[in-house]
Write a protein that holds these residues in place. Structure first.
Motif, mmCIF file in Angstrom:
data_model
loop_
_atom_site.group_PDB
_atom_site.id
_atom_site.type_symbol
_atom_site.label_atom_id
_atom_site.label_comp_id
_atom_site.label_asym_id
_atom_site.label_seq_id
_atom_site.Cartn_x
_atom_site.Cartn_y
_atom_site.Cartn_z
ATOM 1 N N THR A 1 39.113 -71.524 -51.150
ATOM 2 C CA THR A 1 37.797 -70.908 -51.291
ATOM 3 C C THR A 1 37.342 -70.354 -49.954
ATOM 4 N N GLU A 2 36.892 -69.113 -49.935
ATOM 5 C CA GLU A 2 36.389 -68.509 -48.704
ATOM 6 C C GLU A 2 35.167 -69.269 -48.205
ATOM 7 N N ALA A 3 35.199 -69.690 -46.931
ATOM 8 C CA ALA A 3 34.084 -70.439 -46.354
ATOM 9 C C ALA A 3 33.238 -69.597 -45.411
ATOM 10 N N ASP A 4 33.768 -68.484 -44.931
ATOM 11 C CA ASP A 4 33.054 -67.629 -43.971
ATOM 12 C C ASP A 4 33.340 -66.170 -44.314
ATOM 13 N N PRO A 5 32.452 -65.509 -45.090
ATOM 14 C CA PRO A 5 32.701 -64.118 -45.497
ATOM 15 C C PRO A 5 32.828 -63.147 -44.333
ATOM 16 N N ASP A 6 32.266 -63.501 -43.165
ATOM 17 C CA ASP A 6 32.354 -62.606 -42.012
ATOM 18 C C ASP A 6 33.577 -62.879 -41.150
ATOM 19 N N GLY A 7 34.310 -63.950 -41.455
ATOM 20 C CA GLY A 7 35.499 -64.289 -40.681
ATOM 21 C C GLY A 7 36.654 -64.560 -41.610
ATOM 22 N N PHE A 8 37.435 -65.612 -41.313
ATOM 23 C CA PHE A 8 38.608 -65.922 -42.129
ATOM 24 C C PHE A 8 38.684 -67.385 -42.547
ATOM 25 N N LEU A 9 37.680 -68.192 -42.230
ATOM 26 C CA LEU A 9 37.736 -69.619 -42.530
ATOM 27 C C LEU A 9 37.831 -69.848 -44.035
ATOM 28 N N GLN A 10 38.740 -70.754 -44.427
ATOM 29 C CA GLN A 10 38.971 -71.066 -45.840
ATOM 30 C C GLN A 10 38.909 -72.567 -46.067
ATOM 31 N N ASP A 11 38.290 -72.972 -47.168
ATOM 32 C CA ASP A 11 38.346 -74.361 -47.628
ATOM 33 C C ASP A 11 39.506 -74.497 -48.600
ATOM 34 N N ILE A 12 40.337 -75.495 -48.386
ATOM 35 C CA ILE A 12 41.497 -75.708 -49.252
ATOM 36 C C ILE A 12 41.395 -77.098 -49.869
ATOM 37 N N ARG B 1 29.065 -88.282 -31.071
ATOM 38 C CA ARG B 1 28.842 -89.579 -31.710
ATOM 39 C C ARG B 1 27.368 -89.776 -32.069
ATOM 40 N N ASP B 2 26.473 -89.476 -31.127
ATOM 41 C CA ASP B 2 25.048 -89.680 -31.395
ATOM 42 C C ASP B 2 24.526 -88.724 -32.462
ATOM 43 N N LEU B 3 25.039 -87.493 -32.469
ATOM 44 C CA LEU B 3 24.533 -86.494 -33.408
ATOM 45 C C LEU B 3 25.290 -86.500 -34.720
ATOM 46 N N GLU B 4 26.369 -87.291 -34.783
ATOM 47 C CA GLU B 4 27.185 -87.345 -35.998
ATOM 48 C C GLU B 4 27.539 -85.930 -36.442
ATOM 49 N N LEU B 5 28.275 -85.225 -35.593
ATOM 50 C CA LEU B 5 28.622 -83.829 -35.856
ATOM 51 C C LEU B 5 29.703 -83.735 -36.926
ATOM 52 N N ARG B 6 29.303 -84.059 -38.118
ATOM 53 C CA ARG B 6 30.239 -83.967 -39.235
ATOM 54 C C ARG B 6 29.978 -82.678 -40.008
ATOM 55 N N PRO B 7 31.036 -81.937 -40.331
ATOM 56 C CA PRO B 7 30.839 -80.725 -41.122
ATOM 57 C C PRO B 7 30.370 -81.070 -42.520
ATOM 58 N N PRO B 8 29.780 -80.117 -43.229
ATOM 59 C CA PRO B 8 29.325 -80.389 -44.586
ATOM 60 C C PRO B 8 30.477 -80.831 -45.484
ATOM 61 N N ALA B 9 30.131 -81.496 -46.553
ATOM 62 C CA ALA B 9 31.155 -81.949 -47.491
ATOM 63 C C ALA B 9 31.921 -80.748 -48.035
ATOM 64 N N PRO B 10 33.212 -80.917 -48.276
ATOM 65 C CA PRO B 10 34.005 -79.804 -48.818
ATOM 66 C C PRO B 10 33.566 -79.462 -50.231
ATOM 67 N N PRO B 11 33.987 -78.306 -50.721
ATOM 68 C CA PRO B 11 33.651 -77.954 -52.104
ATOM 69 C C PRO B 11 34.192 -78.993 -53.079
ATOM 70 N N PRO C 1 41.567 -83.130 -56.607
ATOM 71 C CA PRO C 1 40.180 -83.572 -56.378
ATOM 72 C C PRO C 1 39.962 -84.396 -55.110
ATOM 73 N N ARG C 2 41.036 -84.752 -54.376
ATOM 74 C CA ARG C 2 40.872 -85.727 -53.298
ATOM 75 C C ARG C 2 41.189 -85.207 -51.899
ATOM 76 N N HIS C 3 41.932 -84.135 -51.744
ATOM 77 C CA HIS C 3 42.416 -83.738 -50.427
ATOM 78 C C HIS C 3 41.838 -82.390 -50.007
ATOM 79 N N HIS C 4 41.289 -82.358 -48.786
ATOM 80 C CA HIS C 4 40.624 -81.145 -48.288
ATOM 81 C C HIS C 4 41.036 -80.860 -46.857
ATOM 82 N N ILE C 5 41.403 -79.607 -46.574
ATOM 83 C CA ILE C 5 41.638 -79.136 -45.215
ATOM 84 C C ILE C 5 41.058 -77.736 -45.098
ATOM 85 N N GLN C 6 41.101 -77.180 -43.889
ATOM 86 C CA GLN C 6 40.632 -75.815 -43.680
ATOM 87 C C GLN C 6 41.730 -74.971 -43.057
ATOM 88 N N ALA C 7 41.717 -73.698 -43.383
ATOM 89 C CA ALA C 7 42.618 -72.719 -42.774
ATOM 90 C C ALA C 7 41.786 -71.656 -42.086
#
Length: 402
Positions: free
Chosen positions: A270-281, A249-259, A285-291
């Motif tokens: 969209t690949e979010a981590d070339p060294d792993g498997f994280l994906q931005d979906i 809460r104090d640090l506002e640990l929010r991830p960066p805005a989606p693509p 224009p309005r809905h974002h999740i990660q895989a």
């Protein structure tokens, strides 16, 4: 997770060795970690806690104080005040890297040093102490048999943690004169105190005194069954989890805005981590999740797996279809949920020679429904469009973009 080896200049001009544990994914915050008295940055608790926090998106810098570990200089020439100065210089170095620390963590005497330094580190929003003494002079009980030699000769050799170390008279006199009350009262940052009730090195009464003099917001969590050095892996994992949850809460640990969102009607992955498997979906224009994939399969477990997403589509469509029918019929369905599991099975179990995928649905219905209504809603579940698509199969056409 990547570990970077860096050096910066300490209070005496000596080069101090540091480790910077960087997150694999988004860098959400930076922490500065001060280890226990005469320990090094590489003690197991510091490594485990730093690694766990990095896995949660918090970069952690831990370093060897002057004359310890891989840092230059002579420890016998240091004092509690000089350790605080080293902490301030470490914070300045992080700021020069564009990573000003927002979280400060101190273990044992490092916790006392963090409390002393914190009011002067303007970027910090939250402070954590682990097994910290309220009175820094508390550490002298570790070498009380050598105090007379230290006072008469100016320096003395003591054995701490199974290894010899030289401690100077200035150090003893400096901690004897130190008082943390004003620093604790003027912290002006959120404070989390972690302490083990069975700590035989620094008694838990120290935590009570720190808590008493601190102003809100402040929190106190006991580390049941832990020892002073947080030597058990499970205890270190717990400490890191508590710190990250408390600080969010104090640090506002929010991830960066989606693509930027995909056009309407398009699902863009969209690949979010070339060294792993994280994906931005992005779905339009309005809905974002990660895989992602689980840790056991080389992922970072920050999103559902592809099959998890497929199962969720089936479950969501099933629930919506049931609700739509019950609403049209004006039946007293108060709540519906669907549990979906996926596995591959031998097709001969279903009358064929090869393997097929099976999705198992368990439908839960709440409300004053009679048995006929319940059975009809079970039938309606099979009318779900995603169900029909999975059962009938689908054609997939793939092209390369220009």
């Amino acid at each position: 997770m990547g570990i970077e080896r860096i050096n910066f200049t300490g209070h005496s001009g000596a080069s101090l060795a540091a480790r910077l544990d960087m997150p694999d994914g988004p860098h959400l915050a930076t922490a500065l970690f001060a280890h226990c008295f005469t320990c090094s940055k590489d003690i197991s608790a510091a490594k485990r806690i730093s690694a766990r926090l990095a896995g949660m998106g918090i970069a952690v810098m831990r370093f060897d104080f002057t004359g310890l570990g891989h840092s230059d200089g002579e420890f016998e020439n240091t004092t509690f005040t000089s350790n605080v100065d080293d902490l301030l210089l470490a914070a300045e170095h992080l700021e020069s890297l564009g990573m000003a620390p927002t979280l400060l963590i101190g273990h044992s005497l490092g916790g006392a040093a963090i409390l002393k330094a914190a009011p002067r580190i303007k970027s910090a929003k939250a402070v954590v102490t682990i097994g910290a003494p309220f009175d820094p002079a508390h550490v002298t009980h570790n070498f009380k048999d050598a105090l007379s030699d230290i006072q008469s000769k100016g320096v003395g050799e003591v054995v701490l943690g199974g290894r010899p170390i030289r401690i100077g008279r200035d150090f003893v006199e400096d901690i004897a004169a130190e008082n943390l009350v004003d620093s604790i009262r003027n912290l002006k940052k959120s404070l989390l105190i972690l302490h083990a009730p069975l700590d035989e090195t620094v008694s838990i009464e120290n935590a009570a005194q720190i808590f008493q003099h601190a102003k809100h917001p402040k929190s106190f969590v006991t580390l049941c069954h832990s020892d002073h050095l947080i030597s058990r892996p499970d205890d270190a994992e717990y400490v890191a989890t508590v710190i990250a949850g408390w600080a969010s809460r104090d640090l506002e640990l929010r991830p960066p805005a989606p693509p930027i969102g995909a056009p309407e009607g398009v699902v863009r992955v969209t690949e979010a981590d070339p060294d792993g498997f994280l994906q931005d979906i992005n779905s339009g224009p309005r809905h974002h999740i990660q895989a992602d994939e689980p840790l056991a399969y080389g992922g970072t477990n920050r999103g559902m797996s592809p099959y998890g997403l497929l199962a969720s589509g089936l479950g969501a469509c099933t629930s919506m279809t049931i609700r739509m029918y019950a609403r049209r019929k004006k039946w007293p369905l108060t709540r519906v949920w669907v549990d979906v599991t996926h596995n591959a099975m031998h097709a001969q179990d279903a009358g064929g020679p090869s393997k097929i995928d099976r999705f198992n649905r368990e439908i839960h219905l709440e409300g004053d429904l009679d048995e006929a209504q319940r059975q009809r809603l079970l039938e309606i579940a099979d009318k779900c469009p995603v169900h029909k698509t999975l059962e009938s199969g689908a054609e997939i056409k793939t092209v390369l973009a220009d």
